[in-house]
Every structure is written in structure tokens, then in C-alpha cells.
Design a protein around this motif. Sequence first.
Motif, PDB file in Angstrom:
ATOM      1  N   THR A 217       0.825  -1.213   0.000  1.00 43.79           N
ATOM      2  CA  THR A 217       0.000   0.000   0.000  1.00 43.79           C
ATOM      3  C   THR A 217       0.854   1.256   0.000  1.00 43.79           C
ATOM      4  O   THR A 217       0.388   2.316  -0.429  1.00 43.79           O
ATOM      5  CB  THR A 217      -0.922   0.013   1.225  1.00 43.79           C
ATOM      6  N   VAL A 218       2.101   1.146   0.438  1.00 48.03           N
ATOM      7  CA  VAL A 218       2.956   2.330   0.493  1.00 48.03           C
ATOM      8  C   VAL A 218       3.219   2.884  -0.908  1.00 48.03           C
ATOM      9  O   VAL A 218       3.422   4.096  -1.074  1.00 48.03           O
ATOM     10  CB  VAL A 218       4.275   2.000   1.223  1.00 48.03           C
TER      11      VAL A 218
ATOM     12  N   GLU B  61       0.358   5.047  -1.643  1.00 44.30           N
ATOM     13  CA  GLU B  61       0.441   6.241  -0.804  1.00 44.30           C
ATOM     14  C   GLU B  61       1.379   7.270  -1.421  1.00 44.30           C
ATOM     15  O   GLU B  61       1.064   8.467  -1.487  1.00 44.30           O
ATOM     16  CB  GLU B  61       0.918   5.875   0.598  1.00 44.30           C
TER      17      GLU B  61
ATOM     18  N   ARG C  32      -0.285   8.743  -4.479  1.00 37.30           N
ATOM     19  CA  ARG C  32      -1.389   9.644  -4.109  1.00 37.30           C
ATOM     20  C   ARG C  32      -0.862  10.981  -3.599  1.00 37.30           C
ATOM     21  O   ARG C  32      -1.418  12.045  -3.914  1.00 37.30           O
ATOM     22  CB  ARG C  32      -2.252   8.978  -3.046  1.00 37.30           C
ATOM     23  N   ARG C  33       0.206  10.937  -2.819  1.00 40.76           N
ATOM     24  CA  ARG C  33       0.766  12.161  -2.245  1.00 40.76           C
ATOM     25  C   ARG C  33       1.755  12.863  -3.174  1.00 40.76           C
ATOM     26  O   ARG C  33       2.149  14.003  -2.924  1.00 40.76           O
ATOM     27  CB  ARG C  33       1.439  11.839  -0.913  1.00 40.76           C
TER      28      ARG C  33
ATOM     29  N   LEU D 189       8.599   9.502   2.279  1.00 38.51           N
ATOM     30  CA  LEU D 189       7.558   9.009   3.182  1.00 38.51           C
ATOM     31  C   LEU D 189       8.135   8.644   4.550  1.00 38.51           C
ATOM     32  O   LEU D 189       7.419   8.599   5.544  1.00 38.51           O
ATOM     33  CB  LEU D 189       6.874   7.778   2.565  1.00 38.51           C
TER      34      LEU D 189
END
Length: 254
Positions: free
Chosen positions: A213-214, A217, A220-221, A228
Motif C-alpha cells: 500500500t505504500v 500512498e 497519491r501524495r 515518506l
Amino acid sequence: MDIYALANQKGGVGKTTVTLGLAAALARRGARTLLVDLDPQASATKVLDVDTSEQHTVADVLLEPGRYVLSETLVDTTWGFRLAPAETALASREARRSTADEFLLREQLRRLDGFDVVLIDCPPSLGVLTLNALAATTRTVVVTEPAFLALQGIEELLRTHELVVAHYNLELKLAGVIVNRVERTVEHRAGLAELTTFFGAELLWSPWIAKRTVLQEGTRRGVALEDLRSRAAGDVAAVFELLADRIEARRVVA
């Protein structure tokens, strides 16, 4: 200058995410890296938060090559590499065909100086844009998932690859296959075994990229994995570093 086209005619395999991760890994080790966004969906451009409303793009270059040059489109990114951004107008190039269309990107890249590695994020199709990428590049990297539907599209891509070698680009070579979004399932184990049998261990790049999922992430960011600052992000960034070794080992410094 080494040029890599990252391709798969099937969408949704994480090709853009892989291209971004490789570009960031190469830039971190000091390679002067350019990412060319050749996808009309402009996913890489959007992740990198590049505003193309007042910026020339690859669409301008390919639609009006007599008026625009690729060097005018380049922008710096916070990820450490430069970008030739895309926009949805690129889709118009697929509908417009004329003599020697397949060589537009190659001629533009030949005018560029100052890069060690160029990564081309191809669209999820085998139209004129992908032909442009394959005609311009030195090596193709297939990005795939180890799932049945994703594997089916590879054979057609390889046939297109052979056609380009025969008619457009004698120097084009298949550099290998990056397997993305790997899960611990029976289907994926079978898919990995099939890929290994078909391509052989040398062409199947390792390590594989696990489904994490990272990665979503970071996308998305709009930030590189290192930014991160989590253990999971560091683990995935380390995978991209190892994959980038395959490119770095062959790199010809401009």
C-alpha cells in the motif's frame, strides 16, 4: 545515452509507478535522468504535479514537430530527475498517421544532450505512440503482474517488438521483465513460474515488487518513497535500487 521504454499493452499493471521508482533510484545515484511521459493519461505528469496549462508538452512536440522541440518541454521535479510532461492531447497522435510518424520521438531525443538515462513511460496500447517509443529506444522493459490476464498481453507486445526490430530499429533489444504487484497467492506463484520458463532467469529482473500500500500512498501524495520516511517505504525503495542496478550496469555516460 541509454533509452529504455517501459511497456505493456495492458493497463493497470503499475507501469507508471515502476517508471517513477526507477527514475528516482537512478537520480539518487547521480545518473542524469529524464522521464518522458508518453501516455495520454499523463499519469506520471499528474503524480509529479506538473501544471501543463502554460507548459509545452510531448503532445506539442509530436503533433507539431516543426514548431516545438522536446528540450522546450523539460521541467525539473522534486524527485531528482527531469520530466517531459504529457497531456490528454497526445491521444490525437494515435488518430493522425502520416509517413515516418514512427520516428518523431527518435529525432527529438537525438537532439538532447546532458542525460545518461531516458525512461519512456509508454501508453497501455500498441499504437503509434508505443511504436515511437520502441523506434527511439535502445532497450525495452516489460512491466507486468504475474496474473493470467496480464500475461496474455505480453505475447502481442513481443510480436510488436519483433516488428519494430525488423522495420524500424535494428538496435532495439529486450532488456527484461519487471514483475510488479506480486502477492503470495497460488495464481501469482503459477504466473511467476510461467514467466521464468518463458523468459529465463536472466531476463526476469529481480527482485520482484511486492504489492504494498505504500506505493499507492506515494503516488497519491506525489512524493518519492524516501520522503515518506517509513520502514515500508524504505523496503520498497531498496527494491527499486536493486532494479536500477540492472540499468546502471549497462549505462553509457553521455
